[in-house]
Design an enzyme around this catalytic site. Sequence first.
Site, mmCIF file in Angstrom:
data_model
loop_
_atom_site.group_PDB
_atom_site.id
_atom_site.type_symbol
_atom_site.label_atom_id
_atom_site.label_comp_id
_atom_site.label_asym_id
_atom_site.label_seq_id
_atom_site.Cartn_x
_atom_site.Cartn_y
_atom_site.Cartn_z
ATOM 1 N N MET A 12 0.844 -1.204 0.000
ATOM 2 C CA MET A 12 0.000 0.000 0.000
ATOM 3 C C MET A 12 0.878 1.251 0.000
ATOM 4 S SD MET A 12 -3.460 -0.856 2.006
ATOM 5 C CE MET A 12 -2.890 -0.559 3.664
ATOM 6 N N HIS A 16 8.924 1.304 3.529
ATOM 7 C CA HIS A 16 10.009 1.306 4.517
ATOM 8 C C HIS A 16 10.840 0.044 4.297
ATOM 9 C CE1 HIS A 16 7.467 -1.615 6.484
ATOM 10 N NE2 HIS A 16 6.491 -0.726 6.621
ATOM 11 N N HIS A 19 9.046 -3.359 3.669
ATOM 12 C CA HIS A 19 8.616 -3.596 2.284
ATOM 13 C C HIS A 19 9.824 -3.944 1.411
ATOM 14 C CE1 HIS A 19 5.483 -0.501 3.557
ATOM 15 N NE2 HIS A 19 4.731 -1.506 3.172
ATOM 16 N N GLN A 133 5.838 -11.402 7.541
ATOM 17 C CA GLN A 133 5.332 -12.081 8.747
ATOM 18 C C GLN A 133 4.653 -11.096 9.692
ATOM 19 O OE1 GLN A 133 8.157 -14.420 11.168
ATOM 20 N NE2 GLN A 133 6.774 -13.971 12.885
ATOM 21 N N GLN A 138 -2.716 -12.174 7.823
ATOM 22 C CA GLN A 138 -2.848 -11.955 6.373
ATOM 23 C C GLN A 138 -2.150 -13.074 5.595
ATOM 24 O OE1 GLN A 138 -2.694 -8.055 4.161
ATOM 25 N NE2 GLN A 138 -0.555 -8.613 4.016
ATOM 26 N N VAL A 161 10.849 -6.866 9.728
ATOM 27 C CA VAL A 161 11.984 -5.949 9.866
ATOM 28 C C VAL A 161 11.634 -4.940 10.951
ATOM 29 C CG1 VAL A 161 13.404 -4.225 8.690
ATOM 30 C CG2 VAL A 161 12.663 -6.280 7.467
ATOM 31 N N MET A 169 8.647 -2.226 11.891
ATOM 32 C CA MET A 169 8.400 -1.136 10.938
ATOM 33 C C MET A 169 6.982 -1.237 10.404
ATOM 34 S SD MET A 169 11.853 -0.634 8.815
ATOM 35 C CE MET A 169 13.358 -0.214 9.673
ATOM 36 N N SER A 170 6.346 -0.079 10.270
ATOM 37 C CA SER A 170 4.991 -0.017 9.746
ATOM 38 C C SER A 170 4.758 1.368 9.171
ATOM 39 C CB SER A 170 3.986 -0.277 10.879
ATOM 40 O OG SER A 170 2.699 0.134 10.488
HETATM 41 P P1 AMP Z 1 1.357 -2.874 3.473
HETATM 42 O O1 AMP Z 1 1.936 -1.822 2.593
HETATM 43 O O2 AMP Z 1 1.237 -2.471 4.907
HETATM 44 O O3 AMP Z 1 0.096 -3.488 2.908
HETATM 45 O O4 AMP Z 1 2.418 -4.056 3.482
HETATM 46 C C1 AMP Z 1 2.852 -4.650 2.287
HETATM 47 C C2 AMP Z 1 3.648 -5.885 2.623
HETATM 48 O O5 AMP Z 1 4.778 -5.516 3.420
HETATM 49 C C3 AMP Z 1 2.863 -6.895 3.452
HETATM 50 O O6 AMP Z 1 3.160 -8.210 2.991
HETATM 51 C C4 AMP Z 1 3.369 -6.681 4.841
HETATM 52 O O7 AMP Z 1 3.278 -7.817 5.673
HETATM 53 C C5 AMP Z 1 4.825 -6.344 4.563
HETATM 54 N N1 AMP Z 1 5.415 -5.639 5.710
HETATM 55 C C6 AMP Z 1 4.903 -4.563 6.355
HETATM 56 N N2 AMP Z 1 5.697 -4.225 7.394
HETATM 57 C C7 AMP Z 1 6.726 -5.105 7.395
HETATM 58 C C8 AMP Z 1 7.885 -5.278 8.227
HETATM 59 N N3 AMP Z 1 8.130 -4.485 9.261
HETATM 60 N N4 AMP Z 1 8.715 -6.303 7.938
HETATM 61 C C9 AMP Z 1 8.477 -7.125 6.877
HETATM 62 N N5 AMP Z 1 7.410 -7.003 6.063
HETATM 63 C C10 AMP Z 1 6.545 -6.008 6.315
#
Ligand code: AMP
Length: 265
Positions: A12, A16, A19, A133, A138, A161, A169-170
């Site tokens: 989305m 970071h 991703h 993970q 999900q 990560v 990270m988020s």
């Molecule tokens: P999102 O943009 O939040 O939908 O995340 C896209 C993908 O990145 C998803 O598969 C998430 O699980 C993965 N993701 C998000 N945060 C992390 C993280 N800290 N470490 C590894 N993968 C992540």
Amino acid sequence: MVNDSIGFVPTMGFLHDGHLSLVRAALDACDRVVVSIFVNPVQFGEGEDLEAYPRDSARDRALLYDLGVDEIWCPTVEEIYPEGVDNVARIEPPREFAQILCGKDRPVHFSGVATVLERLFKKIQPTDVYFGQKDYQQTRVVDWLIQEYFSGIRLHVESTVREEDGLAMSSRNVYLTDEDRKEALHLNNALQSVLERFKEGEQDVATLERVLRECLDVPGIRIQYAEIRDSYTLEAISEVKDSAVACIAAKIGKARLIDNVLLHV
Ligand code: AMP
């Protein structure tokens, strides 16, 4: 190197290092790598942060370009949902995956995730897909989706990560104030405490969940759930026999954060 493999990393955006670790894993293993950036409206419930969700398309594109991604796909809402977001026929994953944990607080979330991924996978036709993970539930929904609709796609789940201090990270970490940011460290600390107790031999789930809750019993943290479940089926268990996952969701300030750790015997 797998012949003619297409690695796909759906995101989305507001990228970071979490991703980017998925993108690097795909680049290491696949002939071509596609990354999508799409803030999927149908996975947000009413009153959630769809409008506020952070976006920075130019920066995202530059990061992906530098890594050597073959295709960056940023579809519009109309491209994915030509029938209109209110008229979407949703794919409903089984209740036992989708209406527990995050699904309890976000009842439309996983049908929204399954629905968009079915459309993205159909368009990209990947051989390999990469997920984090960090969003453990999900990954179980994606596994189900692949078994139902896309047998043959390989699912890769990459480790979470973290920032140096352990915070996962988020993209949503930008919602945290300095004060919230300190409170947020309790999430990973709680998971590490459970992992430690488990490694010392504790397998009783009620005891391990008590440890989780005690660690999160802090002003500023509103627990949404703190549970230990079977890591494959996500069923509730009373004892960690083979492999379990400890999962947390909590509201801290304006952010809703999730994190988890695997407990392997
Ligand atoms: P999102 O943009 O939040 O939908 O995340 C896209 C993908 O990145 C998803 O598969 C998430 O699980 C993965 N993701 C998000 N945060 C992390 C993280 N800290 N470490 C590894 N993968 C992540």
